[in-house]
Design an enzyme around this catalytic site. Structure first.
Site, PDB file in Angstrom:
ATOM      1  N   ASN A   1      11.219  11.845  25.125  1.00  0.00           N
ATOM      2  CA  ASN A   1      11.344  13.194  25.670  1.00  0.00           C
ATOM      3  C   ASN A   1      11.933  14.071  24.571  1.00  0.00           C
ATOM      4  OD1 ASN A   1      11.861  15.514  27.060  1.00  0.00           O
ATOM      5  ND2 ASN A   1      13.399  14.643  28.436  1.00  0.00           N
ATOM      6  N   TRP A   2      11.059  14.836  23.941  1.00  0.00           N
ATOM      7  CA  TRP A   2      11.513  15.657  22.809  1.00  0.00           C
ATOM      8  C   TRP A   2      12.192  16.944  23.258  1.00  0.00           C
ATOM      9  CZ3 TRP A   2       6.566  15.186  19.200  1.00  0.00           C
ATOM     10  CH2 TRP A   2       6.585  13.932  18.592  1.00  0.00           C
ATOM     11  N   LYS A   3      12.184  17.226  24.544  1.00  0.00           N
ATOM     12  CA  LYS A   3      12.847  18.429  25.075  1.00  0.00           C
ATOM     13  C   LYS A   3      12.436  19.663  24.264  1.00  0.00           C
ATOM     14  CE  LYS A   3      16.391  15.403  26.822  1.00  0.00           C
ATOM     15  NZ  LYS A   3      17.732  15.219  27.321  1.00  0.00           N
TER      16      LYS A   3
ATOM     17  N   HIS B   1      12.677  16.132  35.717  1.00  0.00           N
ATOM     18  CA  HIS B   1      13.789  15.821  34.812  1.00  0.00           C
ATOM     19  C   HIS B   1      15.039  16.575  35.266  1.00  0.00           C
ATOM     20  CE1 HIS B   1      16.318  15.651  31.274  1.00  0.00           C
ATOM     21  NE2 HIS B   1      15.657  14.568  30.949  1.00  0.00           N
TER      22      HIS B   1
ATOM     23  N   GLU C   1      17.234  18.179  33.783  1.00  0.00           N
ATOM     24  CA  GLU C   1      17.458  19.493  33.170  1.00  0.00           C
ATOM     25  C   GLU C   1      16.619  20.565  33.863  1.00  0.00           C
ATOM     26  OE1 GLU C   1      16.840  18.162  29.160  1.00  0.00           O
ATOM     27  OE2 GLU C   1      18.741  17.073  29.278  1.00  0.00           O
TER      28      GLU C   1
ATOM     29  N   GLU D   1      17.497   8.137  35.611  1.00  0.00           N
ATOM     30  CA  GLU D   1      18.329   8.778  34.599  1.00  0.00           C
ATOM     31  C   GLU D   1      19.615   9.293  35.240  1.00  0.00           C
ATOM     32  OE1 GLU D   1      15.838  10.006  30.968  1.00  0.00           O
ATOM     33  OE2 GLU D   1      15.860  11.678  32.347  1.00  0.00           O
TER      34      GLU D   1
ATOM     35  N   GLY E   1      22.329  12.571  27.267  1.00  0.00           N
ATOM     36  CA  GLY E   1      22.825  13.343  26.131  1.00  0.00           C
ATOM     37  C   GLY E   1      24.330  13.282  25.958  1.00  0.00           C
TER      38      GLY E   1
ATOM     39  N   SER F   1      21.102   8.300  27.118  1.00  0.00           N
ATOM     40  CA  SER F   1      21.801   7.779  25.939  1.00  0.00           C
ATOM     41  C   SER F   1      21.337   6.385  25.532  1.00  0.00           C
ATOM     42  CB  SER F   1      23.321   7.804  26.148  1.00  0.00           C
ATOM     43  OG  SER F   1      23.761   9.136  26.350  1.00  0.00           O
TER      44      SER F   1
ATOM     45  N   GLY G   1      15.735  10.549  24.830  1.00  0.00           N
ATOM     46  CA  GLY G   1      15.850  11.906  24.317  1.00  0.00           C
ATOM     47  C   GLY G   1      16.314  11.886  22.868  1.00  0.00           C
ATOM     48  N   GLY G   2      17.608  11.999  22.677  1.00  0.00           N
ATOM     49  CA  GLY G   2      18.187  12.117  21.333  1.00  0.00           C
ATOM     50  C   GLY G   2      17.674  11.084  20.335  1.00  0.00           C
TER      51      GLY G   2
HETATM   52  P1  PGA Z   1      19.107  11.184  26.025  1.00  0.00           P
HETATM   53  O1  PGA Z   1      18.085  11.945  26.979  1.00  0.00           O
HETATM   54  O2  PGA Z   1      18.423   9.926  25.549  1.00  0.00           O
HETATM   55  O3  PGA Z   1      19.362  12.144  24.894  1.00  0.00           O
HETATM   56  O4  PGA Z   1      20.331  10.885  26.816  1.00  0.00           O
HETATM   57  C1  PGA Z   1      17.308  11.247  27.912  1.00  0.00           C
HETATM   58  C2  PGA Z   1      16.515  12.211  28.762  1.00  0.00           C
HETATM   59  O5  PGA Z   1      17.018  13.295  29.046  1.00  0.00           O
HETATM   60  O6  PGA Z   1      15.374  11.923  29.169  1.00  0.00           O
END
Ligand code: PGA
Length: 251
Positions: free
Chosen positions: A9-11, A94, A96, A164, A170, A210, A231-232
């Site tokens: 997930n590159w956001k 998601h 967010e 999640e 994050g 994470s 993500g990260g």
């Molecule tokens: P993260 O994000 O790996 O940076 O915690 C995961 C996500 O939001 O899908």
């Protein structure tokens, strides 16, 4: 029996040149058969990513979709447009988007159904907030999320879930292996109740929050953890490929 799925997930990150560099560093083969790998770039990067990753063993997905097939919805994107742009997947719900765009479970379900109507595979995110975990409400929250989601006519055989925990996204705070496995097994039991055991055994449930190369092997060794939504640690080819390899080693 479930092919592992590893998703990036590159956001709201990366520019076209960075996507090209990412693709150049990405392997042309990943084990045999290897996990299924999906990248979720922002909309403007989709076409460039499709070209840059041609010949690489990855599929593309979008980070959101509108529940209607088309119409006067400024700023939104339809499932058919995503398919036309080379997507096979859509991320739905998601946290967010739930937080920043007030997306609730019913809307998330309608988005996933819109994706399926166009032949896209939804990866649907669920998960509790910190307050809810502290209050011992985790399983009740997930129960409610799935009930809202499956109020829409969804084909469970053509979607996957991502658990999640919001407090782990994050933050560097990963769920313990036991916490994650408990929830994954619970989600599978809910799926079994709604759709029957045969379908429940086929749905992949990814962990997200994470996840990184150092904690992935233990998480991925769990019976009901079928991959990761990252993500990260997916913003660089190297650590993402390490995560893909961790999925190969674990299963
Ligand atoms: P993260 O994000 O790996 O940076 O915690 C995961 C996500 O939001 O899908």
């Amino acid at each position: 029996m479930r092919r592992p799925l590893v998703a990036a997930n590159w956001k709201m990150h990366l520019l076209r040149a960075e996507v090209s560099a990412y693709a150049r560093a990405f392997p042309r083969q990943l084990g045999n058969p290897g996990p299924e790998v999906v990248l979720f770039p922002s909309f403007p990067l989709l076409d460039g990513a499709r070209q840059a990753f041609a010949g690489r063993p990855v599929a593309l997905g979008a980070q959101d979709v509108h529940p209607e097939a088309n119409g006067a919805f400024t700023g939104d994107v339809a499932a058919a447009q995503l398919r036309d742009a080379g997507c096979a997947w859509v991320l739905c719900g998601h946290s967010e988007r739930r937080r920043d765009h007030a997306e609730g479970d019913e809307l998330v379900g309608r988005k996933a159904a819109a994706a399926q109507r166009e032949g896209l595979r939804p990866l649907v995110c669920v998960g509790e907030r910190k307050k809810e975990r502290r209050g011992g409400e985790t399983l009740a929250v997930l129960d409610r999320q799935l009930a809202g989601l499956f109020a829409s006519p969804l084909d469970a055989a053509r979607l996957d879930l991502a658990y999640e925990p919001v407090w782990a996204i994050g933050t560097g705070k990963v769920a313990t292996t036991a916490q994650a496995q408990e929830v994954h097994a619970f989600l599978r039991s809910l799926l079994a109740k709604i759709f029957g055991d045969a379908i429940a055994q086929k749905v992949r449930i990814l962990y997200g929050g994470s996840m990184k190369p150092s904690n992935a092997p233990e998480l991925l060794s769990q019976k009901d953890i079928d991959g990761g939504l990252i993500g990260g640690a997916a913003l660089e080819t190297r650590s993402f490929v390490d995560l893909v390899n961790a999925a190969i080693a674990a299963k």
